[in-house]
Design a protein around this motif. Sequence first.
Motif, mmCIF file in Angstrom:
data_model
loop_
_atom_site.group_PDB
_atom_site.id
_atom_site.type_symbol
_atom_site.label_atom_id
_atom_site.label_comp_id
_atom_site.label_asym_id
_atom_site.label_seq_id
_atom_site.Cartn_x
_atom_site.Cartn_y
_atom_site.Cartn_z
ATOM 1 N N GLU A 179 26.385 8.751 -27.328
ATOM 2 C CA GLU A 179 25.410 8.129 -26.437
ATOM 3 C C GLU A 179 24.865 9.212 -25.522
ATOM 4 O O GLU A 179 25.626 9.992 -24.954
ATOM 5 N N THR A 180 23.542 9.264 -25.403
ATOM 6 C CA THR A 180 22.914 10.309 -24.596
ATOM 7 C C THR A 180 22.323 9.729 -23.313
ATOM 8 O O THR A 180 22.094 8.527 -23.202
ATOM 9 N N GLY A 181 22.077 10.638 -22.363
ATOM 10 C CA GLY A 181 21.480 10.250 -21.084
ATOM 11 C C GLY A 181 20.169 10.965 -20.886
ATOM 12 O O GLY A 181 19.333 11.000 -21.786
ATOM 13 N N ILE A 182 20.023 11.607 -19.739
ATOM 14 C CA ILE A 182 18.755 12.260 -19.419
ATOM 15 C C ILE A 182 18.592 13.555 -20.209
ATOM 16 O O ILE A 182 19.569 14.160 -20.640
ATOM 17 N N GLU A 183 17.333 13.941 -20.393
ATOM 18 C CA GLU A 183 17.005 15.156 -21.138
ATOM 19 C C GLU A 183 16.049 15.995 -20.313
ATOM 20 O O GLU A 183 15.159 15.468 -19.649
ATOM 21 N N ASN A 184 16.255 17.325 -20.353
ATOM 22 C CA ASN A 184 15.391 18.216 -19.593
ATOM 23 C C ASN A 184 15.419 19.602 -20.205
ATOM 24 O O ASN A 184 16.490 20.139 -20.472
ATOM 25 N N GLU A 185 14.238 20.163 -20.423
ATOM 26 C CA GLU A 185 14.095 21.534 -20.903
ATOM 27 C C GLU A 185 14.953 21.829 -22.133
ATOM 28 O O GLU A 185 15.625 22.847 -22.225
ATOM 29 N N GLY A 186 14.967 20.890 -23.076
ATOM 30 C CA GLY A 186 15.671 21.115 -24.331
ATOM 31 C C GLY A 186 17.162 20.839 -24.298
ATOM 32 O O GLY A 186 17.848 21.025 -25.295
ATOM 33 N N MET A 187 17.685 20.400 -23.166
ATOM 34 C CA MET A 187 19.105 20.065 -23.057
ATOM 35 C C MET A 187 19.232 18.560 -22.853
ATOM 36 O O MET A 187 18.428 17.944 -22.153
ATOM 37 N N VAL A 188 20.274 17.956 -23.459
ATOM 38 C CA VAL A 188 20.470 16.512 -23.415
ATOM 39 C C VAL A 188 21.862 16.212 -22.865
ATOM 40 O O VAL A 188 22.852 16.804 -23.290
ATOM 41 N N GLU A 189 21.929 15.277 -21.937
ATOM 42 C CA GLU A 189 23.209 14.838 -21.376
ATOM 43 C C GLU A 189 23.960 13.996 -22.414
ATOM 44 O O GLU A 189 23.372 13.129 -23.058
ATOM 45 N N ILE A 190 25.255 14.252 -22.567
ATOM 46 C CA ILE A 190 26.104 13.459 -23.455
ATOM 47 C C ILE A 190 26.921 12.517 -22.583
ATOM 48 O O ILE A 190 27.797 12.946 -21.831
ATOM 49 N N VAL A 191 26.627 11.208 -22.681
ATOM 50 C CA VAL A 191 27.285 10.204 -21.842
ATOM 51 C C VAL A 191 28.643 9.826 -22.414
ATOM 52 O O VAL A 191 29.624 9.718 -21.686
#
Length: 124
Positions: free
Chosen positions: A99-111
């Motif tokens: 499950e992912t969260g916010i994304e910024n500048e090519g990086m994605v948060e892994i929830v």
Amino acid sequence: GQKVIITLDAFGGIEYESSVESISYSPKETSAGTTYEVKLSLPKDLLTDLRLGLNGTAAIILSEKDSVKVLPSSALSGSNGNTTVIIKNGNKYDEKKIETGIENEGMVEIVSGLGENDHVYVKK
């Protein structure tokens, strides 16, 4: 208002923290598309150095989190709303749903879905 980071080209990449004071309700049509006027508060130490015609950027911080797991977006795949990664499991590779969260500048948060010791395959 929301946090804003201002960078002016003439100042060698120094970042100034600011905030949004207001956003216009009525759009303006330009050759670049539809725009909305945004007013920012400026730090007092910046006001004495400002001149007409300076170029720069203002990044509005929509969301901010500390101490989160992140992966490059190139490591993720999926379809139908399911996001997966390839992890190394012994001598083989397995697909694992995350499950992912916010994304910024090519990086994605892994929830959720990844452990601290999971080794994720990243495409180059």
